[in-house]
Design a protein around this motif. Structure first.
Motif, short mmCIF file in Angstrom:
data_model
loop_
_atom_site.label_atom_id
_atom_site.label_comp_id
_atom_site.label_asym_id
_atom_site.label_seq_id
_atom_site.Cartn_x
_atom_site.Cartn_y
_atom_site.Cartn_z
N LEU A 128 0.81 -1.22 0.00
CA LEU A 128 0.00 0.00 0.00
C LEU A 128 0.85 1.27 0.00
O LEU A 128 0.43 2.30 -0.54
CB LEU A 128 -0.96 -0.01 1.19
CG LEU A 128 -2.02 -1.11 1.17
CD1 LEU A 128 -2.98 -0.95 2.35
CD2 LEU A 128 -2.80 -1.09 -0.14
N GLU A 129 2.04 1.21 0.60
CA GLU A 129 2.92 2.38 0.57
C GLU A 129 3.34 2.69 -0.86
O GLU A 129 3.40 3.86 -1.25
CB GLU A 129 4.15 2.16 1.46
CG GLU A 129 3.96 2.58 2.89
CD GLU A 129 5.25 2.54 3.69
OE1 GLU A 129 6.25 2.01 3.16
OE2 GLU A 129 5.25 3.02 4.84
N VAL A 130 3.67 1.66 -1.61
CA VAL A 130 4.05 1.86 -3.01
C VAL A 130 2.91 2.55 -3.76
O VAL A 130 3.12 3.49 -4.54
CB VAL A 130 4.40 0.53 -3.68
CG1 VAL A 130 4.53 0.70 -5.20
CG2 VAL A 130 5.70 -0.03 -3.12
N ASP A 131 1.67 2.12 -3.48
CA ASP A 131 0.51 2.69 -4.16
C ASP A 131 0.37 4.19 -3.87
O ASP A 131 0.27 5.00 -4.80
CB ASP A 131 -0.76 1.96 -3.72
CG ASP A 131 -1.11 0.82 -4.64
OD1 ASP A 131 -0.20 0.34 -5.34
OD2 ASP A 131 -2.28 0.41 -4.67
N PHE A 132 0.33 4.54 -2.58
CA PHE A 132 0.02 5.94 -2.29
C PHE A 132 1.20 6.87 -2.57
O PHE A 132 1.02 8.03 -2.96
CB PHE A 132 -0.56 6.11 -0.88
CG PHE A 132 0.40 6.39 0.23
CD1 PHE A 132 0.99 7.63 0.38
CD2 PHE A 132 0.70 5.41 1.17
CE1 PHE A 132 1.85 7.90 1.43
CE2 PHE A 132 1.57 5.66 2.22
CZ PHE A 132 2.14 6.92 2.34
N LEU A 133 2.44 6.38 -2.42
CA LEU A 133 3.59 7.22 -2.73
C LEU A 133 3.72 7.44 -4.24
O LEU A 133 4.07 8.53 -4.69
CB LEU A 133 4.87 6.59 -2.19
CG LEU A 133 5.00 6.58 -0.66
CD1 LEU A 133 6.25 5.83 -0.23
CD2 LEU A 133 5.02 8.01 -0.11
N THR A 134 3.40 6.41 -5.03
CA THR A 134 3.43 6.56 -6.48
C THR A 134 2.38 7.55 -6.95
O THR A 134 2.64 8.40 -7.81
CB THR A 134 3.21 5.19 -7.16
OG1 THR A 134 4.24 4.29 -6.75
CG2 THR A 134 3.24 5.33 -8.68
N GLN A 135 1.17 7.43 -6.38
CA GLN A 135 0.10 8.35 -6.77
C GLN A 135 0.43 9.78 -6.35
O GLN A 135 0.18 10.74 -7.10
CB GLN A 135 -1.22 7.91 -6.13
CG GLN A 135 -2.43 8.71 -6.61
CD GLN A 135 -2.66 8.56 -8.09
OE1 GLN A 135 -2.67 7.46 -8.62
NE2 GLN A 135 -2.84 9.67 -8.79
N GLU A 136 0.99 9.94 -5.17
CA GLU A 136 1.38 11.27 -4.72
C GLU A 136 2.42 11.88 -5.65
O GLU A 136 2.31 13.05 -6.07
CB GLU A 136 1.95 11.21 -3.29
CG GLU A 136 2.45 12.55 -2.77
CD GLU A 136 3.16 12.41 -1.44
OE1 GLU A 136 4.26 12.96 -1.30
OE2 GLU A 136 2.60 11.75 -0.54
N SER A 137 3.44 11.11 -6.00
CA SER A 137 4.48 11.60 -6.90
C SER A 137 3.89 11.98 -8.25
O SER A 137 4.25 13.01 -8.84
CB SER A 137 5.56 10.54 -7.06
OG SER A 137 6.52 10.93 -8.02
N ARG A 138 2.98 11.16 -8.74
CA ARG A 138 2.36 11.42 -10.04
C ARG A 138 1.60 12.74 -10.03
O ARG A 138 1.71 13.54 -10.96
CB ARG A 138 1.42 10.26 -10.35
CG ARG A 138 0.71 10.34 -11.70
CD ARG A 138 -0.29 9.20 -11.81
NE ARG A 138 -1.01 9.23 -13.06
CZ ARG A 138 -2.20 8.68 -13.25
NH1 ARG A 138 -2.80 8.04 -12.25
NH2 ARG A 138 -2.81 8.74 -14.42
N ASP A 139 0.82 12.99 -8.98
CA ASP A 139 0.01 14.20 -8.91
C ASP A 139 0.88 15.44 -8.64
O ASP A 139 0.60 16.52 -9.18
CB ASP A 139 -1.06 14.07 -7.83
CG ASP A 139 -2.15 13.07 -8.20
OD1 ASP A 139 -2.26 12.75 -9.40
OD2 ASP A 139 -2.87 12.60 -7.30
#
Length: 246
Positions: A128-139
């Motif tokens: 789940l950390e990979v998910d939310f950190l990736t989405q944060e970086s993308r935005d």
């Protein structure tokens, strides 16, 4: 709807046009097609050269967040997590399977499914950390597209000003051509600075703030799901997650 964005945009317009009027100017003096083309076209061209296609597309996708931001209900999220923990204590982790199937939030659904599948807490955290950190970086990268536009815009305005002055210098013998060139010169500078400071940079900063708030919500979900996996008391989970509130 984000009322502050609407108020800010209207206030900026009123301040510029109102100040121009009080100084004895008129709206027509601020309307100049060539200057607008130079600043808007040049700024857009520079941002297209800088940003990869996927980042630029994401920037366009999140731009409506300025007036229609995604709903981020931290307290509602805490209440949901507590209800999940109560269900897990009564029915076991397998009891959350029906909740996972009906969950509309993809991030929460993935976390619930991991709980149901009996994944270890460290595995849940890792995934789940990979998910939310990736989405944060993308935005955040998408928001920086507007930030970069805000950096280019004043410089493009100066280019427009110089082009206008070149036109003026080339037509000194023809006074009828001087007014248009001078207008382009000064109006291009106004456009460049105004777009950057009244539109592009504020948009970038607001989008970053929304992206970070979404990440905080997802991090809160992650901590709540981990607490459920570790069998913590629902009341303790609630008290822990209250720390994520504004």
């Amino acid at each position: 709807m984000d009322v502050l964005s609407l108020i800010g945009g209207i206030l900026a317009l009123v301040a510029v046009l109102g100040g121009n009027y009080l100084e004895g100017g008129h709206v027509g003096a601020l309307l100049n097609g060539p200057a607008l083309l130079i600043v808007v076209g040049g700024t857009l061209a520079a941002s297209l050269l800088q940003a990869p296609m996927n980042v630029f597309k994401r920037a366009l996708q999140i731009a409506p967040w300025i007036v229609l931001p995604p709903r981020i209900d931290l307290q509602g999220g805490i209440d949901r997590i507590v209800s999940w923990s109560l269900m897990a204590r009564k029915e076991g982790l397998l009891g959350l399977e029906t909740v996972a199937d009906s969950e509309t939030d993809g991030y929460a659904r993935k976390g619930l499914q991991l709980l149901v599948d009996g994944a270890e807490p460290e595995a849940i955290r890792s995934i789940l950390e990979v998910d939310f950190l990736t989405q944060e970086s993308r935005d955040i990268q998408a928001a920086k597209v507007f930030e970069s536009m805000g950096g280019y815009s004043p410089t493009i305005g100066i280019i427009g000003a110089v082009m206008g002055l070149i036109h003026v210098m080339g037509n000194l013998a023809d006074p009828s051509q001087l007014g248009g060139g001078i207008a382009v010169a000064f109006v291009a500078t106004i456009y460049g600075v105004a777009f950057a400071n009244l539109l592009l940079l504020p948009i970038a900063n607001k989008l970053k703030a929304i992206a970070l708030r979404q990440s905080r919500y997802r991090e809160m979900l992650l901590e709540g799901l981990l607490s459920i996996a570790e069998g913590e008391n629902p009341r303790s989970i609630e008290l822990k997650l209250q720390g994520f509130m504004d």
